[in-house]
Design a protein around this motif. Sequence first.
Motif, short mmCIF file in Angstrom:
data_model
loop_
_atom_site.label_atom_id
_atom_site.label_comp_id
_atom_site.label_asym_id
_atom_site.label_seq_id
_atom_site.Cartn_x
_atom_site.Cartn_y
_atom_site.Cartn_z
N UNK A 170 -40.46 -30.49 8.21
CA UNK A 170 -41.63 -30.45 9.07
C UNK A 170 -41.92 -28.98 9.33
N UNK A 171 -42.70 -28.36 8.45
CA UNK A 171 -42.86 -26.91 8.49
C UNK A 171 -41.85 -26.26 7.58
N UNK A 172 -41.11 -25.30 8.12
CA UNK A 172 -40.14 -24.56 7.30
C UNK A 172 -38.95 -25.44 6.93
N UNK A 173 -38.38 -25.17 5.75
CA UNK A 173 -37.18 -25.88 5.31
C UNK A 173 -36.01 -25.52 6.23
N UNK A 174 -35.18 -26.51 6.55
CA UNK A 174 -34.02 -26.31 7.42
C UNK A 174 -32.77 -26.84 6.74
N UNK A 175 -31.60 -26.31 7.10
CA UNK A 175 -30.36 -26.78 6.48
C UNK A 175 -30.14 -28.27 6.63
N UNK A 176 -30.59 -28.86 7.75
CA UNK A 176 -30.32 -30.29 7.95
C UNK A 176 -31.23 -31.20 7.13
N UNK A 177 -32.12 -30.60 6.32
CA UNK A 177 -32.87 -31.41 5.34
C UNK A 177 -31.98 -31.83 4.17
N UNK A 178 -30.77 -31.23 4.09
CA UNK A 178 -29.87 -31.47 2.96
C UNK A 178 -28.55 -32.05 3.44
N UNK A 179 -27.83 -32.67 2.52
CA UNK A 179 -26.50 -33.20 2.79
C UNK A 179 -25.65 -33.04 1.55
#
Length: 337
Positions: A20-29
């Motif tokens: 939601x906007x900028x990519x964040x580390x918690x978008x990945x697992x």
Amino acid sequence: MSKPLSPLMNRQVLLVSRPQGAVAPDNFKQVETPLPPLGEGQFRVRNHFLSLDPYMRGRMNDGKSYAAPQPLNEVMIGGTVGEVVESRHPRFTPGTQVIGHFGWQEWGTSDGTGVQAVPNPQVPLSAWLGAAGMPGVTAWYGLNRIIAPQSGQTVVVSAASGAVGSVVGQLAKRAGCRAVGIAGGAEKCRYVVETLGFDACVDYKAGHLQQDLKAATPEGIDGHFENVGGEVLDAVLSQMNAFGRIALCGMIAGYDGQPVPLRQPALILTQRLKLEGFIVTEHLDLWPQAQTLLAELIVQKQLHYRESVVQGLENAPEALIGLLKGQNFGKQLVRLI
């Protein structure tokens, strides 16, 4: 055919949520999954390098685009290079170095679809993800098939120190053009001029992009390779000569959802400009021609490139975030071994 290896665990990074906007580390697992036995006609690749590229940001969105969105809870897409270590395939024998699209994982399994044996072993393996690979072919196509440079003309390149832009400028110089880069920061601009051989480079972070670009292109701009959009494209449009050509490769300024309006769209009409967007994977028939040239130039040390390399798959998310913020210098890679 090689003998089967013992079962191994494959570290993978999945996309588990959409930014939601900028990519964040918690978008990945990060997960680990066992590698299944090879089937007949399959082979196993140990990936050595993973490519990180701006296009990944667009694929993370669930919206209409030139390609389907990256599915959630699946291995994140990405180009890779590595070596075949186990095989039940007649052509891809152990020891063969290959270029593939195995994504964000340490191991890949394939029947050969979409996998290419390295065409020229004299080229460093990592360069097949950069100057000799998709970024280099992107540069070659946009310059030669859209900008169509002529000796003596001025070609401007945004993101000039990056994996694509750096190749565009060097090829433009080989075509006899004046090459002018746009990059962020004095260090990157020095590299663009002193190492890559551009005639000039404008630092867009210096605060006077329009004036500096005008000073660097006193006879106007005939061709432009656009990777950024937004303010940069606006500045270039005001300097374009009549019948100029613009190859639109990327719009990284708006990848996180920011608006990138054109303030002077009428210039496209009044200057009779050609502006063409392109996706290089839609022109696969031209890849061998481009890659043969790029590989030869690299071997002859006539095509320079720079790499930013992080170690370990676990660092891929932060490296992609940095890439999208312009923190990398040259081609961004993840070393997986």
